[in-house]
Motif scaffolding. Structure first.
Motif, mmCIF file in Angstrom:
data_model
loop_
_atom_site.group_PDB
_atom_site.id
_atom_site.type_symbol
_atom_site.label_atom_id
_atom_site.label_comp_id
_atom_site.label_asym_id
_atom_site.label_seq_id
_atom_site.Cartn_x
_atom_site.Cartn_y
_atom_site.Cartn_z
ATOM 1 N N SER A 1 73.513 -9.117 34.204
ATOM 2 C CA SER A 1 74.929 -8.681 34.935
ATOM 3 C C SER A 1 75.906 -7.902 33.909
ATOM 4 O O SER A 1 76.400 -7.180 34.405
ATOM 5 N N ASN B 1 68.938 -18.867 36.597
ATOM 6 C CA ASN B 1 70.299 -18.166 37.208
ATOM 7 C C ASN B 1 71.156 -18.034 36.000
ATOM 8 O O ASN B 1 71.844 -16.638 36.151
ATOM 9 N N SER C 1 74.346 -20.885 40.351
ATOM 10 C CA SER C 1 73.927 -19.726 41.200
ATOM 11 C C SER C 1 73.807 -18.492 40.383
ATOM 12 O O SER C 1 74.090 -18.572 39.329
ATOM 13 N N THR D 1 70.036 -14.471 34.661
ATOM 14 C CA THR D 1 70.789 -13.104 35.642
ATOM 15 C C THR D 1 71.866 -12.784 35.344
ATOM 16 O O THR D 1 72.382 -11.765 35.382
ATOM 17 N N TRP D 2 72.740 -13.810 34.866
ATOM 18 C CA TRP D 2 74.195 -13.465 34.478
ATOM 19 C C TRP D 2 74.104 -12.709 33.297
ATOM 20 O O TRP D 2 75.044 -11.708 32.927
ATOM 21 N N SER E 1 73.348 -14.200 39.484
ATOM 22 C CA SER E 1 74.010 -13.042 39.744
ATOM 23 C C SER E 1 73.623 -12.140 40.761
ATOM 24 O O SER E 1 74.317 -11.091 41.266
ATOM 25 N N GLY E 2 72.459 -12.185 40.847
ATOM 26 C CA GLY E 2 71.804 -11.359 42.014
ATOM 27 C C GLY E 2 71.001 -9.970 41.054
ATOM 28 O O GLY E 2 70.340 -9.135 41.574
ATOM 29 N N THR E 3 71.260 -10.052 39.791
ATOM 30 C CA THR E 3 70.667 -8.982 38.917
ATOM 31 C C THR E 3 69.502 -9.532 37.972
ATOM 32 O O THR E 3 69.729 -10.436 37.365
ATOM 33 N N THR E 4 68.421 -8.792 38.329
ATOM 34 C CA THR E 4 67.113 -9.225 37.819
ATOM 35 C C THR E 4 66.440 -8.347 36.859
ATOM 36 O O THR E 4 65.671 -8.577 36.326
ATOM 37 N N HIS F 1 65.534 -22.120 40.531
ATOM 38 C CA HIS F 1 66.349 -21.199 40.008
ATOM 39 C C HIS F 1 67.698 -21.931 39.040
ATOM 40 O O HIS F 1 68.289 -21.181 38.333
#
Length: 527
Positions: free
Chosen positions: A384, A377, A428, A380-381, A430-433, A357
């Protein structure tokens, strides 16, 4: 006195704006007197010695020489003034091709020492009692560096035919009474191969075209009816214009136009297609005299430039992190050889790593065409911050216009991302995919950038056809999938979804042809 008729080409000249008068006549076409069908006729000879029986043999020129010789073409006719106000048109001629000389047979037994001769073009407006010339506001030139369209565009001329005592024939040479432009656009080396000239619009502050009476003095400009100040020259045929060269190359891209003589300030607007995208380039020539019987060469460097929404086809598509684009080295994109493992330049990068990632680990970082694309990574930002699906912004692929694409917020406008992170090195996610894009265009587009839905080449579909143009987008990331050696992450979107993901296909997803490399203007796709 000068000879008739159409000029077809002109060697390159150094000046950007040059003019000169036309040359003297040349040798005849070598034909004999035809036998009249019936009645009495008198022979009028242009550009030949009427004493010769048969006329002198000589070559038929097929191009204009350096001095600007004119030529007769099929359909040309002359008028002879046989009385104070009576004009007689030739019964027939020996014109059978483009030729520098011609013989015409005028009905009647003409015996005067000389007669006025007139050429009014092929407009069918002249009668036995009045001659007319029409300089067309719409002129069409099918072939580059060719002026055969002059006959229907307004070319005209006058002469005095003198009798020859040996055989009672008359000889004459024409003085042309219109003015003529030779238009030569050119471009820089990196642009020229992709530019085609479709038409040129010339506008004056004075009358350029219309229908005129024609007499011993030539065009009577005060008699104009239907006068206009703009002439459009359409170039090429079947939708294909003239290719533009890198220098003032008249042979490759020479346009010819007939205009009304006089003083003009001329504005030239060149309508071109650059990589298929319609554009214009304009320049103005200040007031000057455009005289009768002269041609004026106007060279212009086209001021067109490629925009960020103009994309080459097909060098935008790559297998994941391949050194070269999908069809590199293939001359035929329909029957070309698709990339294979035996083609190291076009085949995907096979690097693997322990961290899928992020790109901080050089063993897990793209180093070819995907090296400037965002890592997983960073992708994903981008998601977001939301996205907009825009079906109104026009962009071009291989010259064809399309709509459909995604607006994403610029990296420096995204909040919450790790400190010091860049699009290729982000510690890292963002957790949004996956997100659903908002329909429309953002109100503050300066904070966003646009990704067109350029589609992709799919190995699962044979790798030969480009699919999804205008409806889907596939943009590589710089991150391979560490768990799947043949897969890599990418950004996928259409009107209903935006997703960062990786999946396998029959040969591994890295083998699909998706977007990487640079934008046409040399900047990164993601900004």
């Amino acid at each position: 006195m000068k000879t008739r008729h159409h000029f077809l080409s002109l060697p390159l000249l150094l000046s950007a704006f040059w003019f000169g008068s036309c040359s003297e006549n040349t040798l005849p076409n070598g034909s004999d007197d035809p036998t009249p069908d019936d009645g009495v006729v008198t022979r009028f000879c242009s550009g030949t010695d009427p004493n010769a029986t048969p006329p002198l043999n000589g070559p038929k020129k097929t191009s204009m020489d350096a001095e600007g010789s004119f030529y007769w073409t099929l359909g040309d006719k002359i008028w002879v003034k046989t009385g104070s106000s009576t004009y007689v048109q030739d019964d027939h001629s020996n014109i059978n091709a483009t030729q520098p000389s011609a013989d015409f047979w005028i009905p009647g037994n003409l015996t005067e020492q000389s007669y006025p001769v007139y050429y009014t073009g092929q407009n069918d407006l002249s009668t036995s009692s009045q001659l007319k010339v029409k300089i067309a506001d719409r002129q069409v030139q099918r072939v580059s560096n060719n002026s055969e369209h002059f006959a229907v565009s307004g070319d005209c001329g006058i002469a005095t035919a003198e009798k020859n005592t040996n055989n009672n024939a008359y000889s004459f040479t024409l003085t042309h009474k219109a003015s003529y432009l030779i238009l030569v656009p050119f471009a820089d080396q990196e642009e020229a191969g992709s530019i085609y000239l479709d038409k040129v619009t010339v506008t004056s502050n004075n009358t350029l075209c219309g229908t005129y009476t024609f007499d011993d003095n030539g065009i009577n400009t005060s008699s104009v009816t239907g006068g206009g100040k703009t002439i459009t020259l359409t170039t090429g045929e079947s939708g294909y214009g003239f290719p533009v060269g890198v220098a003032q190359n008249q042979v490759k891209c020479g346009g010819y136009m007939v205009i009304q003589p006089g003083t003009h300030t001329l504005t030239f607007t060149y309508h071109v297609r650059y990589m298929g995208v319609p554009m214009t380039s304009t320049h103005t020539v200040s007031a000057r005299e455009f005289a009768v019987n002269k041609y004026y060469r106007v060279a212009h460097k086209l001021n067109v430039e490629r925009t960020e929404f103009m994309f080459d086809f097909p060098d935008t598509y790559y297998m994941w992190d391949a050194k070269q684009w999908y069809w590199y080295g293939q001359s035929n994109l329909t029957y070309g050889i698709i990339p294979s493992v035996n083609d190291p330049d076009r085949w995907f990068n096979t690097i693997t790593g322990t961290t899928a990632h992020q790109a901080s680990n050089s063993a897990c970082r793209a180093d070819g065409s995907a090296r400037n694309m965002p890592c997983y990574n960073a992708m994903t930002w981008y998601l977001s911050a939301g996205a907009y699906w825009d079906n109104t912004t026009v962009w071009y692929l291989g010259g064809d216009a399309h709509t459909g694409g995604l607006w994403l917020k610029r990296w420096n406008k995204i909040s919450g991302k790790p400190g010091g992170a860049s699009i290729t090195n982000c510690a890292s996610a963002s957790g949004t995919t996956t997100i659903t894009p908002t329909a429309g265009k953002p109100s503050n587009t300066a904070d966003y950038f646009f990704l067109p839905a350029l589609g992709h080449y799919s190995r699962e579909q044979g790798g030969m056809s480009l699919s999804g143009v205008g409806t889907t987008g596939y943009y590589w990331s710089s991150s391979p999938n560490a768990g799947l050696a043949d897969d890599a992450y990418n950004l996928y979107f259409y009107s209903g979804v935006v997703r960062v993901f990786s999946y396998g296909s029959s040969d591994g997803y890295r083998s699909d042809g998706c977007i990487a490399g640079k934008r046409p203007n040399g900047t990164n796709w993601f900004q």
